[in-house]
Design a protein around this motif. Sequence first.
Motif, mmCIF file in Angstrom:
data_model
loop_
_atom_site.group_PDB
_atom_site.id
_atom_site.type_symbol
_atom_site.label_atom_id
_atom_site.label_comp_id
_atom_site.label_asym_id
_atom_site.label_seq_id
_atom_site.Cartn_x
_atom_site.Cartn_y
_atom_site.Cartn_z
ATOM 1 N N ARG A 149 0.552 -1.188 -0.028
ATOM 2 C CA ARG A 149 0.003 0.053 0.003
ATOM 3 C C ARG A 149 0.964 1.307 0.005
ATOM 4 O O ARG A 149 0.794 2.084 -0.840
ATOM 5 N N ALA A 150 1.996 1.220 0.853
ATOM 6 C CA ALA A 150 2.604 2.422 0.818
ATOM 7 C C ALA A 150 3.587 2.546 -0.360
ATOM 8 O O ALA A 150 4.068 3.890 -1.011
ATOM 9 N N GLY A 151 3.593 1.237 -1.108
ATOM 10 C CA GLY A 151 4.799 1.560 -2.266
ATOM 11 C C GLY A 151 3.774 2.329 -3.396
ATOM 12 O O GLY A 151 4.303 2.660 -4.375
ATOM 13 N N THR A 152 2.582 2.328 -3.307
ATOM 14 C CA THR A 152 1.838 2.979 -4.416
ATOM 15 C C THR A 152 2.301 4.529 -4.338
ATOM 16 O O THR A 152 2.168 5.186 -5.372
ATOM 17 N N ARG A 153 2.241 5.077 -3.130
ATOM 18 C CA ARG A 153 2.826 6.376 -3.064
ATOM 19 C C ARG A 153 4.196 6.549 -3.482
ATOM 20 O O ARG A 153 4.634 7.580 -4.212
ATOM 21 N N TRP A 154 4.954 5.515 -3.358
ATOM 22 C CA TRP A 154 6.489 5.648 -3.478
ATOM 23 C C TRP A 154 6.719 5.779 -5.120
ATOM 24 O O TRP A 154 7.443 6.236 -5.525
ATOM 25 N N VAL A 155 5.678 4.882 -5.895
ATOM 26 C CA VAL A 155 5.998 4.837 -7.311
ATOM 27 C C VAL A 155 5.065 6.452 -8.036
ATOM 28 O O VAL A 155 5.911 6.962 -8.691
ATOM 29 N N ALA A 156 4.192 6.812 -7.090
ATOM 30 C CA ALA A 156 3.714 8.137 -7.726
ATOM 31 C C ALA A 156 4.326 9.375 -7.524
ATOM 32 O O ALA A 156 4.277 10.370 -8.166
ATOM 33 N N GLU A 157 5.192 9.358 -6.437
ATOM 34 C CA GLU A 157 5.720 10.657 -6.081
ATOM 35 C C GLU A 157 7.184 10.435 -5.557
ATOM 36 O O GLU A 157 7.807 11.794 -5.712
ATOM 37 N N ARG A 158 7.922 9.316 -5.309
ATOM 38 C CA ARG A 158 9.235 9.439 -5.050
ATOM 39 C C ARG A 158 10.346 8.748 -5.901
ATOM 40 O O ARG A 158 11.548 8.819 -5.467
ATOM 41 N N VAL A 159 9.766 8.014 -6.821
ATOM 42 C CA VAL A 159 10.925 7.218 -7.790
ATOM 43 C C VAL A 159 10.330 7.369 -9.180
ATOM 44 O O VAL A 159 9.095 7.633 -9.384
ATOM 45 N N PHE A 160 11.199 7.101 -10.215
ATOM 46 C CA PHE A 160 10.871 7.098 -11.548
ATOM 47 C C PHE A 160 10.686 5.486 -11.964
ATOM 48 O O PHE A 160 12.108 4.952 -11.908
ATOM 49 N N ILE A 161 9.543 4.840 -12.363
ATOM 50 C CA ILE A 161 9.512 3.795 -12.953
ATOM 51 C C ILE A 161 9.172 3.995 -14.339
ATOM 52 O O ILE A 161 8.074 4.148 -14.748
ATOM 53 N N ASP A 162 9.949 3.446 -15.275
ATOM 54 C CA ASP A 162 9.836 3.690 -16.532
ATOM 55 C C ASP A 162 8.559 2.991 -17.010
ATOM 56 O O ASP A 162 8.480 1.630 -16.772
ATOM 57 N N GLY A 163 7.443 3.316 -17.768
ATOM 58 C CA GLY A 163 6.354 2.854 -18.263
ATOM 59 C C GLY A 163 5.242 2.773 -17.131
ATOM 60 O O GLY A 163 4.397 1.919 -17.160
ATOM 61 N N LEU A 164 5.299 3.367 -15.774
ATOM 62 C CA LEU A 164 4.436 3.124 -14.795
ATOM 63 C C LEU A 164 4.383 4.360 -14.019
ATOM 64 O O LEU A 164 5.556 4.729 -13.362
ATOM 65 N N GLU A 165 3.455 5.119 -14.430
ATOM 66 C CA GLU A 165 3.306 6.514 -13.510
ATOM 67 C C GLU A 165 2.834 6.448 -12.087
ATOM 68 O O GLU A 165 2.857 7.189 -11.057
#
Length: 580
Positions: A140-156
Amino acid sequence: MYLRETKRRNRDGSVVSYLALAHNERDPESGTPRARILYNLGRADRVDRAALGRLVDSVGRFLDPEASRAGEVEAAGVPPVVDARPMGTSWVADQLWQRLGIATALGEAVAGGRVNAAAVERVIFAMVANRLSAEPLSKRAGTRWVAERVFIDGLEAMSDDDCYRAMDRFGDVVGEVQRRVFFSVANLLNLEVDLLFFDSTSTYWETETGDAPADGDDLAGLADDEDGDGDVAAEAVEAAVRTWGRSKDHRPDLPQVVIGMAVTREGIPVRLWTFPGDTSDQKLIRRVKDDLRDWQLGRVIWVLDRGFTSEQNRRYLQRAGGGYIMGEKLRGASSEAAAALGRQGRYRTVAGNLRVKEVRVDDGAGRDRFVVCHNPEAAERDAAVRAAIVARLEDAIADSDGLSARKRAELAGALKTKPGYNRFLRTTPNGYLRVDRAAVRRDAHYDGKYLLRTSDESLTAGDIAEGYKALYEAERGWRDLKTGIDLRPVFHHKPQRIEAHVQLCWLALLLIRVAEHATGDTWRNLRAELDRLHLVTMATNDGHLAQRGELTPGQRDILTALELPTPPRIFDFTPADSAP
């Protein structure tokens, strides 16, 4: 108030500029603003620029520094930064993910029906990338990590539901993914799989109750003779069921699962298994052997620790031409081990200060080779530890002769609860407590020694000893899984998601080991260097521009060692009419 520039054209056509400090005032009658000169600075080409600089500094001391810098940046035409996030670690992990064939294997395995295979693959990679970060988070916390704290190519962005659906789908195909990933990695890295190192551990779950037996049958499948070979104990059924067992994490108060891991001599994890929390090592080794035999890896030598040394296990591993190298308990009840230690022979030095000698116990058709290993430095440590234990024991019983028989019995009971004391404590026929000097002498015979047994006739005694020492790679894998990748704490309940969580950690460990093997450096150091690379998003007049920072020499060295391309300079451009 502002700096005003006026120009005058001379007769010869040249233009001269004049500077003045001016202030606009509104005419009270006409209402038109007019400039009032406060101070004439003279010709622009002759002005004292150093004095102007001092004036600017003195004025700036009374202004907001941030506002002042923002004004300078705006005046210089530099676009403001609207977002900046680390991208180095996730980008390198993604490139390895693609290069090792994990993305392809996963995408093809989960495809089918109405599943968006590409989206599932990206979500699973994001969860693996989070395990690789300095701060692994819950799903659950990883969803904010992807949206706000890291760049994952192909996944905003992703939701927690996306994570759970991806884990459920991953759990359905994990066996196929494991097989395809292993052969892809083995072919790409030319892995040597003649020796496989296996070890097991347990991990606890954050819940107060265990799971109900599978299908209400009290896990009877663990005792079914499925292949009709008469070896009932060999039929271990892989199932992530949380129950109580012997906790290797020293948390007997919480239900657990047992996890097994096989690694190559380079430390590359071949596969992870999950079993019910009360599954013994002797049972799960049979399932591990059978699973890898299905991968056409039956003719390998297994390297295992002392927990697996039973005759049934040994003979099972020899099926289909397999073999083993096992640690043997020095102080166990094995008559063969006692005979091997009692045989005379000459040690010879192999790697470093390790001394080995080979002995034969019997000449039967199924005989094993024994290798006695001796480390002089370890012998000194063992002797020092034993001397300290004996000294403390002597202090504990020094005045016991004056106690009543009941008090002496209570003291003896308390001391025997501590294994170190129990080895060297004896009680005389009259009930007095004494140090068992004979036991001390017997124990000294084991200082710095460990005993190995193998079924293989082709390896030298030195190869056997070195092979067993490499079992450290499996133990290092557990340490990284539990402390770096954060296998625990875990709160999942569904067996399928428990299995998926363990396998996500396996994929993270696989990427770590491949990176470490290629660079010769630890993942912690690699991550610290890669995290310095950021993706910066700037708001230009034409839209938002996402651009990476400059690569450091250390980052270029890592990319070169991993044989990865340089990240592109520009990652994204959003026109002004669609920019947020």
